[in-house]
Design a protein around this motif. Sequence first.
Motif, PDB file in Angstrom:
ATOM      1  N   ASN A  81     -17.860  16.495  36.091  1.00 32.71           N
ATOM      2  CA  ASN A  81     -17.298  17.168  34.915  1.00 32.71           C
ATOM      3  C   ASN A  81     -18.028  18.473  34.641  1.00 32.71           C
ATOM      4  O   ASN A  81     -19.255  18.533  34.674  1.00 32.71           O
ATOM      5  CB  ASN A  81     -17.396  16.263  33.683  1.00 32.71           C
ATOM      6  N   TRP A  82     -17.241  19.531  34.376  1.00 32.53           N
ATOM      7  CA  TRP A  82     -17.801  20.854  34.058  1.00 32.53           C
ATOM      8  C   TRP A  82     -17.005  21.452  32.909  1.00 32.53           C
ATOM      9  O   TRP A  82     -15.789  21.301  32.832  1.00 32.53           O
ATOM     10  CB  TRP A  82     -17.701  21.806  35.263  1.00 32.53           C
ATOM     11  N   THR A  83     -17.698  22.170  32.025  1.00 30.19           N
ATOM     12  CA  THR A  83     -16.998  22.959  31.016  1.00 30.19           C
ATOM     13  C   THR A  83     -16.711  24.340  31.595  1.00 30.19           C
ATOM     14  O   THR A  83     -17.324  24.759  32.577  1.00 30.19           O
ATOM     15  CB  THR A  83     -17.839  23.105  29.734  1.00 30.19           C
ATOM     16  N   LEU A  84     -15.789  25.055  30.959  1.00 33.81           N
ATOM     17  CA  LEU A  84     -15.433  26.386  31.435  1.00 33.81           C
ATOM     18  C   LEU A  84     -16.635  27.320  31.372  1.00 33.81           C
ATOM     19  O   LEU A  84     -16.889  28.100  32.295  1.00 33.81           O
ATOM     20  CB  LEU A  84     -14.280  26.951  30.597  1.00 33.81           C
ATOM     21  N   ARG A  85     -17.419  27.237  30.308  1.00 34.69           N
ATOM     22  CA  ARG A  85     -18.581  28.115  30.167  1.00 34.69           C
ATOM     23  C   ARG A  85     -19.613  27.847  31.256  1.00 34.69           C
ATOM     24  O   ARG A  85     -20.221  28.771  31.809  1.00 34.69           O
ATOM     25  CB  ARG A  85     -19.207  27.904  28.778  1.00 34.69           C
ATOM     26  N   GLN A  86     -19.804  26.556  31.602  1.00 31.01           N
ATOM     27  CA  GLN A  86     -20.750  26.221  32.669  1.00 31.01           C
ATOM     28  C   GLN A  86     -20.289  26.772  34.007  1.00 31.01           C
ATOM     29  O   GLN A  86     -21.102  27.269  34.792  1.00 31.01           O
ATOM     30  CB  GLN A  86     -20.912  24.696  32.746  1.00 31.01           C
ATOM     31  N   LEU A  87     -18.990  26.695  34.276  1.00 31.59           N
ATOM     32  CA  LEU A  87     -18.469  27.195  35.551  1.00 31.59           C
ATOM     33  C   LEU A  87     -18.567  28.713  35.639  1.00 31.59           C
ATOM     34  O   LEU A  87     -18.820  29.269  36.706  1.00 31.59           O
ATOM     35  CB  LEU A  87     -17.009  26.762  35.713  1.00 31.59           C
ATOM     36  N   ILE A  88     -18.385  29.419  34.504  1.00 31.89           N
ATOM     37  CA  ILE A  88     -18.534  30.876  34.507  1.00 31.89           C
ATOM     38  C   ILE A  88     -19.977  31.244  34.831  1.00 31.89           C
ATOM     39  O   ILE A  88     -20.255  32.152  35.621  1.00 31.89           O
ATOM     40  CB  ILE A  88     -18.109  31.455  33.143  1.00 31.89           C
ATOM     41  N   GLN A  89     -20.938  30.536  34.223  1.00 33.50           N
ATOM     42  CA  GLN A  89     -22.356  30.816  34.488  1.00 33.50           C
ATOM     43  C   GLN A  89     -22.733  30.466  35.930  1.00 33.50           C
ATOM     44  O   GLN A  89     -23.548  31.147  36.550  1.00 33.50           O
ATOM     45  CB  GLN A  89     -23.227  30.027  33.506  1.00 33.50           C
ATOM     46  N   GLU A  90     -22.122  29.417  36.470  1.00 32.66           N
ATOM     47  CA  GLU A  90     -22.467  28.953  37.809  1.00 32.66           C
ATOM     48  C   GLU A  90     -21.892  29.868  38.893  1.00 32.66           C
ATOM     49  O   GLU A  90     -22.524  30.097  39.922  1.00 32.66           O
ATOM     50  CB  GLU A  90     -21.944  27.530  38.002  1.00 32.66           C
TER      51      GLU A  90
ATOM     52  N   ILE B 206      -7.849  18.767  35.864  1.00 36.83           N
ATOM     53  CA  ILE B 206      -7.233  18.355  34.606  1.00 36.83           C
ATOM     54  C   ILE B 206      -8.253  18.549  33.500  1.00 36.83           C
ATOM     55  O   ILE B 206      -9.465  18.451  33.727  1.00 36.83           O
ATOM     56  CB  ILE B 206      -6.760  16.882  34.662  1.00 36.83           C
ATOM     57  N   TYR B 207      -7.776  18.841  32.294  1.00 39.44           N
ATOM     58  CA  TYR B 207      -8.651  19.100  31.139  1.00 39.44           C
ATOM     59  C   TYR B 207      -8.688  17.874  30.245  1.00 39.44           C
ATOM     60  O   TYR B 207      -7.650  17.296  29.904  1.00 39.44           O
ATOM     61  CB  TYR B 207      -8.134  20.306  30.375  1.00 39.44           C
ATOM     62  N   ASN B 208      -9.895  17.438  29.879  1.00 38.14           N
ATOM     63  CA  ASN B 208     -10.073  16.257  29.031  1.00 38.14           C
ATOM     64  C   ASN B 208     -10.018  16.668  27.561  1.00 38.14           C
ATOM     65  O   ASN B 208     -10.901  17.370  27.067  1.00 38.14           O
ATOM     66  CB  ASN B 208     -11.411  15.581  29.337  1.00 38.14           C
ATOM     67  N   ASN B 209      -8.963  16.229  26.870  1.00 42.28           N
ATOM     68  CA  ASN B 209      -8.823  16.555  25.457  1.00 42.28           C
ATOM     69  C   ASN B 209      -9.557  15.585  24.543  1.00 42.28           C
ATOM     70  O   ASN B 209      -9.790  15.892  23.371  1.00 42.28           O
ATOM     71  CB  ASN B 209      -7.338  16.572  25.062  1.00 42.28           C
ATOM     72  N   LYS B 210      -9.907  14.422  25.070  1.00 38.60           N
ATOM     73  CA  LYS B 210     -10.592  13.427  24.245  1.00 38.60           C
ATOM     74  C   LYS B 210     -11.455  12.550  25.141  1.00 38.60           C
ATOM     75  O   LYS B 210     -11.455  12.688  26.370  1.00 38.60           O
ATOM     76  CB  LYS B 210      -9.564  12.580  23.488  1.00 38.60           C
ATOM     77  N   GLY B 211     -12.193  11.649  24.497  1.00 36.66           N
ATOM     78  CA  GLY B 211     -13.067  10.764  25.257  1.00 36.66           C
ATOM     79  C   GLY B 211     -14.481  11.311  25.379  1.00 36.66           C
ATOM     80  O   GLY B 211     -14.850  12.332  24.768  1.00 36.66           O
TER      81      GLY B 211
ATOM     82  N   GLN C 153     -14.795  14.986  26.623  1.00 33.43           N
ATOM     83  CA  GLN C 153     -13.923  15.920  25.922  1.00 33.43           C
ATOM     84  C   GLN C 153     -14.422  17.361  26.080  1.00 33.43           C
ATOM     85  O   GLN C 153     -15.606  17.645  25.977  1.00 33.43           O
ATOM     86  CB  GLN C 153     -13.859  15.567  24.439  1.00 33.43           C
ATOM     87  N   GLY C 154     -13.471  18.277  26.349  1.00 33.96           N
ATOM     88  CA  GLY C 154     -13.820  19.685  26.495  1.00 33.96           C
ATOM     89  C   GLY C 154     -14.265  20.067  27.893  1.00 33.96           C
ATOM     90  O   GLY C 154     -14.705  21.195  28.111  1.00 33.96           O
ATOM     91  N   SER C 155     -14.142  19.151  28.867  1.00 36.77           N
ATOM     92  CA  SER C 155     -14.580  19.441  30.233  1.00 36.77           C
ATOM     93  C   SER C 155     -13.420  19.286  31.206  1.00 36.77           C
ATOM     94  O   SER C 155     -12.374  18.725  30.883  1.00 36.77           O
ATOM     95  CB  SER C 155     -15.727  18.516  30.651  1.00 36.77           C
ATOM     96  N   TYR C 156     -13.635  19.795  32.428  1.00 36.45           N
ATOM     97  CA  TYR C 156     -12.640  19.702  33.498  1.00 36.45           C
ATOM     98  C   TYR C 156     -13.112  18.714  34.563  1.00 36.45           C
ATOM     99  O   TYR C 156     -14.325  18.554  34.787  1.00 36.45           O
ATOM    100  CB  TYR C 156     -12.415  21.073  34.156  1.00 36.45           C
ATOM    101  N   GLU C 157     -12.165  18.067  35.220  1.00 38.43           N
ATOM    102  CA  GLU C 157     -12.471  17.235  36.383  1.00 38.43           C
ATOM    103  C   GLU C 157     -11.334  17.383  37.398  1.00 38.43           C
ATOM    104  O   GLU C 157     -10.220  17.787  37.043  1.00 38.43           O
ATOM    105  CB  GLU C 157     -12.649  15.775  35.978  1.00 38.43           C
ATOM    106  N   LEU C 158     -11.622  17.077  38.664  1.00 36.38           N
ATOM    107  CA  LEU C 158     -10.634  17.259  39.725  1.00 36.38           C
ATOM    108  C   LEU C 158      -9.419  16.372  39.511  1.00 36.38           C
ATOM    109  O   LEU C 158      -9.519  15.275  38.961  1.00 36.38           O
ATOM    110  CB  LEU C 158     -11.255  16.935  41.090  1.00 36.38           C
TER     111      LEU C 158
END
Length: 262
Positions: free
Chosen positions: A210-219, A236-241, A244-249
């Motif tokens: 799992n990665w957030t958009l901000r983490q991927l921009i920095q990476e 896919i983007y996790n809206n809850k759980g 939440q707020g992160s991406y996964e394949l």
Amino acid sequence: MENKDSYLETSKAERSMWLMKCPALVSRSFKNPRPSSIPTSSSPPTPQAVAKVILSIDPRVSNDDNDSSSPQFTMELVGAEIGDVPKRYSMDMSKDLVPMSVFSESSQGKLSVEGKILNKFDMRPHDENIENYGKLCRERTNKYMTKSRQIQVIDNDNGTHMRPMPGMMIATVFNEKKKTPTKTSETKRTRRDRGEMEDIMFKLFERRPNWTLRQLIQETDQPEQFLKDILKDLCIYNNKGTNQGSYELKPEYKKASDDSNP
């Protein structure tokens, strides 16, 4: 006298055409097709077919709104020049198609309508090739992330060009004082090749699910909108759980990644 080149040529406006989004590996093989015949002085080379499209229809299923009754499109690449690239791909047809037309411009500046878009497809590796495709992407990622270093021999070894000439040190200090400090967040980022970035993204999600958009921009140090476009296709983007707020394949890419790990 009116210039005829200023008119829009519409004789082919009703010709049906397909719009297809394909992986970078396939796009490169389409751009460099090999001629199937040797050109002569009287005839130009005949381009070789690069792929064939297979349309599958199940006659046992009634024609209703179910996805299972829709025609299934599959593309197979042909030719030995594609190497290890998977040859079989699924073509997912979009149903919410916005009316579009294809235009062209000649070297003389004449504009023409080449046709209208009848179908729009998203191309992805077929289920039987998804594991090999994931393996190929990881190999390319490792290649891109390996930094090559070079050693250059300097012919002029007396060091004259390495020492500052009179007046250079003063000018350097003066210019440094006048420079306005630039914030890192405002620095313009340079886009990488799309295929290279997809490989890097697969490598990052192997390291962490799992990665957030901000983490991927920095990476990756890539433009935000460019990363969003790639994430839309691969993740896919996790809206809850808990994530939440992160991406996964997406499941199809995650499966290929899990099967390849011992």
